[in-house]
Enzyme design. Structure first.
Site, PDB file in Angstrom:
ATOM      1  N   GLY A   1       8.041  67.669  41.142  1.00 48.96           N
ATOM      2  CA  GLY A   1       7.370  67.535  39.839  1.00 48.96           C
ATOM      3  C   GLY A   1       8.359  67.818  38.716  1.00 48.96           C
ATOM      4  O   GLY A   1       7.996  68.307  37.654  1.00 48.96           O
TER       5      GLY A   1
ATOM      6  N   GLN B   1       6.231  68.392  32.235  1.00 45.01           N
ATOM      7  CA  GLN B   1       6.444  69.228  31.043  1.00 45.01           C
ATOM      8  C   GLN B   1       7.279  70.467  31.377  1.00 45.01           C
ATOM      9  O   GLN B   1       8.198  70.818  30.646  1.00 45.01           O
ATOM     10  CB  GLN B   1       5.087  69.654  30.455  1.00 45.01           C
ATOM     11  CG  GLN B   1       5.231  70.335  29.105  1.00 45.01           C
ATOM     12  CD  GLN B   1       3.989  71.103  28.672  1.00 45.01           C
ATOM     13  OE1 GLN B   1       2.991  71.180  29.400  1.00 45.01           O
ATOM     14  NE2 GLN B   1       4.052  71.682  27.494  1.00 45.01           N
TER      15      GLN B   1
ATOM     16  N   ASP C   1      10.509  63.761  41.970  1.00 45.11           N
ATOM     17  CA  ASP C   1       9.250  63.399  41.300  1.00 45.11           C
ATOM     18  C   ASP C   1       8.864  61.996  41.735  1.00 45.11           C
ATOM     19  O   ASP C   1       9.707  61.239  42.235  1.00 45.11           O
ATOM     20  CB  ASP C   1       9.448  63.451  39.764  1.00 45.11           C
ATOM     21  CG  ASP C   1       8.145  63.626  39.002  1.00 45.11           C
ATOM     22  OD1 ASP C   1       7.300  62.710  39.062  1.00 45.11           O
ATOM     23  OD2 ASP C   1       7.961  64.669  38.366  1.00 45.11           O
TER      24      ASP C   1
ATOM     25  N   ARG D   1       7.855  59.840  39.496  1.00 48.69           N
ATOM     26  CA  ARG D   1       8.253  58.978  38.379  1.00 48.69           C
ATOM     27  C   ARG D   1       9.751  58.710  38.385  1.00 48.69           C
ATOM     28  O   ARG D   1      10.513  59.357  39.105  1.00 48.69           O
ATOM     29  CB  ARG D   1       7.999  59.701  37.052  1.00 48.69           C
ATOM     30  CG  ARG D   1       6.649  60.218  36.827  1.00 48.69           C
ATOM     31  CD  ARG D   1       6.564  60.578  35.352  1.00 48.69           C
ATOM     32  NE  ARG D   1       5.920  61.847  35.135  1.00 48.69           N
ATOM     33  CZ  ARG D   1       5.747  62.385  33.939  1.00 48.69           C
ATOM     34  NH1 ARG D   1       6.194  61.772  32.862  1.00 48.69           N
ATOM     35  NH2 ARG D   1       5.132  63.540  33.809  1.00 48.69           N
TER      36      ARG D   1
ATOM     37  N   ASP E   1       7.141  61.409  46.953  1.00 43.37           N
ATOM     38  CA  ASP E   1       5.700  61.634  46.872  1.00 43.37           C
ATOM     39  C   ASP E   1       5.413  62.847  47.750  1.00 43.37           C
ATOM     40  O   ASP E   1       5.528  62.764  48.980  1.00 43.37           O
ATOM     41  CB  ASP E   1       4.928  60.405  47.372  1.00 43.37           C
ATOM     42  CG  ASP E   1       3.426  60.605  47.275  1.00 43.37           C
ATOM     43  OD1 ASP E   1       2.999  61.728  46.918  1.00 43.37           O
ATOM     44  OD2 ASP E   1       2.686  59.654  47.566  1.00 43.37           O
TER      45      ASP E   1
ATOM     46  N   TYR F   1      -9.968  71.781  38.540  1.00 45.33           N
ATOM     47  CA  TYR F   1      -8.590  72.287  38.476  1.00 45.33           C
ATOM     48  C   TYR F   1      -8.566  73.785  38.790  1.00 45.33           C
ATOM     49  O   TYR F   1      -7.757  74.249  39.601  1.00 45.33           O
ATOM     50  CB  TYR F   1      -8.065  72.006  37.070  1.00 45.33           C
ATOM     51  CG  TYR F   1      -6.706  72.549  36.736  1.00 45.33           C
ATOM     52  CD1 TYR F   1      -5.553  72.018  37.308  1.00 45.33           C
ATOM     53  CD2 TYR F   1      -6.561  73.580  35.796  1.00 45.33           C
ATOM     54  CE1 TYR F   1      -4.300  72.498  36.961  1.00 45.33           C
ATOM     55  CE2 TYR F   1      -5.313  74.059  35.443  1.00 45.33           C
ATOM     56  CZ  TYR F   1      -4.185  73.523  36.024  1.00 45.33           C
ATOM     57  OH  TYR F   1      -2.942  73.994  35.677  1.00 45.33           O
TER      58      TYR F   1
ATOM     59  N   LYS G   1      -6.762  75.861  41.803  1.00 45.62           N
ATOM     60  CA  LYS G   1      -5.759  76.914  41.557  1.00 45.62           C
ATOM     61  C   LYS G   1      -6.164  78.207  42.256  1.00 45.62           C
ATOM     62  O   LYS G   1      -5.314  78.908  42.819  1.00 45.62           O
ATOM     63  CB  LYS G   1      -5.574  77.140  40.051  1.00 45.62           C
ATOM     64  CG  LYS G   1      -4.828  76.015  39.345  1.00 45.62           C
ATOM     65  CD  LYS G   1      -3.408  75.871  39.847  1.00 45.62           C
ATOM     66  CE  LYS G   1      -2.611  74.807  39.110  1.00 45.62           C
ATOM     67  NZ  LYS G   1      -1.323  74.511  39.744  1.00 45.62           N
TER      68      LYS G   1
HETATM   69  P1  NAD Z   1       2.983  67.677  34.396  1.00 49.65           P
HETATM   70  O1  NAD Z   1       1.773  66.858  34.646  1.00 49.65           O
HETATM   71  O2  NAD Z   1       3.676  67.572  33.082  1.00 49.65           O
HETATM   72  O3  NAD Z   1       4.087  67.419  35.523  1.00 49.65           O
HETATM   73  C1  NAD Z   1       3.745  67.251  36.866  1.00 49.65           C
HETATM   74  C2  NAD Z   1       4.764  66.327  37.495  1.00 49.65           C
HETATM   75  O4  NAD Z   1       4.403  66.158  38.871  1.00 49.65           O
HETATM   76  C3  NAD Z   1       4.803  64.941  36.853  1.00 49.65           C
HETATM   77  O5  NAD Z   1       6.115  64.605  36.478  1.00 49.65           O
HETATM   78  C4  NAD Z   1       4.283  64.018  37.950  1.00 49.65           C
HETATM   79  O6  NAD Z   1       4.892  62.739  37.952  1.00 49.65           O
HETATM   80  C5  NAD Z   1       4.644  64.815  39.194  1.00 49.65           C
HETATM   81  N1  NAD Z   1       3.807  64.433  40.335  1.00 49.65           N
HETATM   82  C6  NAD Z   1       2.484  64.189  40.352  1.00 49.65           C
HETATM   83  N2  NAD Z   1       2.073  63.824  41.573  1.00 49.65           N
HETATM   84  C7  NAD Z   1       3.186  63.845  42.360  1.00 49.65           C
HETATM   85  C8  NAD Z   1       3.406  63.556  43.731  1.00 49.65           C
HETATM   86  N3  NAD Z   1       2.406  63.150  44.523  1.00 49.65           N
HETATM   87  N4  NAD Z   1       4.661  63.692  44.211  1.00 49.65           N
HETATM   88  C9  NAD Z   1       5.671  64.086  43.409  1.00 49.65           C
HETATM   89  N5  NAD Z   1       5.520  64.364  42.094  1.00 49.65           N
HETATM   90  C10 NAD Z   1       4.282  64.234  41.583  1.00 49.65           C
HETATM   91  O7  NAD Z   1       2.578  69.200  34.676  1.00 49.65           O
HETATM   92  P2  NAD Z   1       3.250  70.529  34.112  1.00 49.65           P
HETATM   93  O8  NAD Z   1       2.594  70.859  32.829  1.00 49.65           O
HETATM   94  O9  NAD Z   1       4.727  70.431  34.181  1.00 49.65           O
HETATM   95  O10 NAD Z   1       2.699  71.571  35.175  1.00 49.65           O
HETATM   96  C11 NAD Z   1       3.424  71.923  36.328  1.00 49.65           C
HETATM   97  C12 NAD Z   1       2.606  72.941  37.099  1.00 49.65           C
HETATM   98  O11 NAD Z   1       2.316  74.062  36.258  1.00 49.65           O
HETATM   99  C13 NAD Z   1       1.247  72.431  37.597  1.00 49.65           C
HETATM  100  O12 NAD Z   1       0.955  73.046  38.834  1.00 49.65           O
HETATM  101  C14 NAD Z   1       0.291  72.946  36.552  1.00 49.65           C
HETATM  102  O13 NAD Z   1      -1.002  73.111  37.075  1.00 49.65           O
HETATM  103  C15 NAD Z   1       0.918  74.287  36.200  1.00 49.65           C
HETATM  104  N6  NAD Z   1       0.503  74.760  34.878  1.00 49.65           N
HETATM  105  C16 NAD Z   1       0.884  74.101  33.747  1.00 49.65           C
HETATM  106  C17 NAD Z   1       0.464  74.585  32.503  1.00 49.65           C
HETATM  107  C18 NAD Z   1       0.855  73.891  31.230  1.00 49.65           C
HETATM  108  O14 NAD Z   1       0.377  74.279  30.152  1.00 49.65           O
HETATM  109  N7  NAD Z   1       1.728  72.903  31.266  1.00 49.65           N
HETATM  110  C19 NAD Z   1      -0.343  75.725  32.434  1.00 49.65           C
HETATM  111  C20 NAD Z   1      -0.747  76.329  33.628  1.00 49.65           C
HETATM  112  C21 NAD Z   1      -0.293  75.865  34.846  1.00 49.65           C
HETATM  113  N1  SER Z   2      -2.401  74.125  30.270  1.00 48.68           N
HETATM  114  C1  SER Z   2      -3.160  73.904  31.464  1.00 48.68           C
HETATM  115  C2  SER Z   2      -4.271  72.934  31.243  1.00 48.68           C
HETATM  116  O1  SER Z   2      -4.732  72.872  30.119  1.00 48.68           O
HETATM  117  C3  SER Z   2      -3.714  75.219  31.950  1.00 48.68           C
HETATM  118  O2  SER Z   2      -3.490  75.336  33.294  1.00 48.68           O
HETATM  119  O3  SER Z   2      -4.681  72.281  32.162  1.00 48.68           O
END
Ligand code: NAD
Ligand code: SER
Length: 320
Positions: free
Chosen positions: A11, A15, A37, A39, A55, A145, A149
């Site tokens: 991943g 972000q 990833d 993508r 994947d 979600y 988690k």
């Molecule tokens: P994101 O959606 O920006 O990035 C996730 C990445 O995973 C993407 O680039 C996507 O292409 C990739 N992906 C999806 N399915 C896939 C697969 N089958 N194989 C390989 N890659 C795959 O998410 P993020 O914000 O970077 O979050 C990362 C983690 O942190 C997640 O577990 C999310 O739940 C957790 N999280 C994020 C936040 C936040 O505010 N961003 C807050 C709490 C928890």
């Molecule tokens: N920032 C995340 C969301 O809004 C929290 O896990 O899904």
């Protein structure tokens, strides 16, 4: 001993993944930090280290990758986030759970040194106190979600207790950043509001003006992740997931902070299905266990984050 570790980030184009990959490539030999990833490679990762299309739902492909690259640590970031998950709950459960089981099983079979998997403030539900939500409290998530988690946290602790795997995790709040776009979360509105303010556009917010949520600036989230993963094992008392906190705000408070820098910036409010999600989450988090165990402390508050975000977004705008 950074030189001996070989890290896989799943991943890596998301972000968090882009910034975490770049940060880990500063600490470890860049060739030993493999970004993966579904993508295409994110432009900011190009020429900074190895990139693999993966994947994570394909267990065999993941297993071969781990063996071929002599991986010792996995950061598993791929997931379906809260707002997207509500549109297809069964798919979100399948992807969020099955991918974690794949990673944990391969960690067990290949005796990986460490696994990082992020949880979220979404594990709490309406039964938990909303102010300074404790580490240990009622966990009754009402979103697909959040359910995934919470189950993920239980699996992480299970694999630690049963198989001795050093799994580490943080319950991130909403993360604010400017380098890589957010991927379908409820807290993404905050980033959209920043972007509208720098582009002199009116912003229509999907949450009501007084909806407070816990938030954190990405540099703090990346530092927290690395500090947790680098902490000596005896400092880690939790292998489910740690609460961490930086600051909290509502859309109206963020709009006010932005209007201080961009007078005339206009915001309207049109709450949609994301309002219900936000109302089921805490407003602020008690992170005293993370502070006591491994010394967590945020560097940014709402004011310093706002100034830094605006300066960076404006610098990017001028470069474009
Ligand atoms: P994101 O959606 O920006 O990035 C996730 C990445 O995973 C993407 O680039 C996507 O292409 C990739 N992906 C999806 N399915 C896939 C697969 N089958 N194989 C390989 N890659 C795959 O998410 P993020 O914000 O970077 O979050 C990362 C983690 O942190 C997640 O577990 C999310 O739940 C957790 N999280 C994020 C936040 C936040 O505010 N961003 C807050 C709490 C928890
Ligand atoms: N920032 C995340 C969301 O809004 C929290 O896990 O899904």
């Amino acid at each position: 001993m950074p030189a001996k570790e070989r890290i896989l980030i799943i991943g890596a184009c998301g972000q968090i993944g882009v910034e975490l990959t770049l940060a880990l490539r500063k600490i470890y030999e860049p060739q030993h930090v493999i970004a993966a990833d579904l993508r295409d490679e994110h432009p900011l990762l190009k020429d900074t280290g190895p990139y693999v299309t993966l994947d994570v739902m394909n267990r065999e492909m993941l297993h071969v990758l781990v063996i071929r690259h002599h991986i010792t640590q996995i950061y598993h970031l791929a997931a379906i986030l809260s707002a997207t998950a509500e549109k297809n709950p069964a798919l979100a459960w399948h992807i969020n759970m099955q991918s974690l089981i794949h990673v944990l099983e391969i960690a067990r079979e290949e005796r990986l040194h460490k696994v990082y998997w992020p949880s979220s403030i979404a594990v709490f539900g309406r039964g938990a106190p909303r102010q300074r939500t404790p580490q240990h409290t009622i966990l009754e998530p009402t979103t697909a979600y959040g359910i995934s988690k919470l189950a993920g946290e239980r699996w992480c602790e299970y694999y630690h207790e049963r198989y001795g795997i050093d799994v580490r995790s943080l319950r991130y709040p909403g993360l604010i950043s400017y380098k890589s776009s957010p991927g379908g979360g409820t807290t993404d509105y905050a980033i959209e509001m920043f972007q509208a303010a720098v582009e002199n556009r009116k912003y229509c917010c999907p949450l009501a003006p007084d909806t407070h949520l816990p938030m954190m600036y990405m540099p703090d989230a990346i530092r927290a992740t690395i500090e947790l993963m680098e902490a000596p094992a005896h400092r880690i008392s939790l292998h489910s997931s740690y609460n961490i906190h930086a600051f909290q705000f509502s859309p109206a408070e963020l709009a006010k902070a932005l209007q201080h820098h961009a007078p005339g910036f206009e915001v309207c409010y049109q709450p949609d299905f994301r309002q219900q999600i936000a109302e089921s989450w805490p407003e602020s988090i008690d992170d005293s266990q993370a502070r006591a165990d491994w010394g967590w402390k945020p560097a940014f508050d709402l004011q310093t984050m706002t100034s830094d975000m605006l300066a960076n977004l404006r610098a990017h705008q001028h470069q474009a």
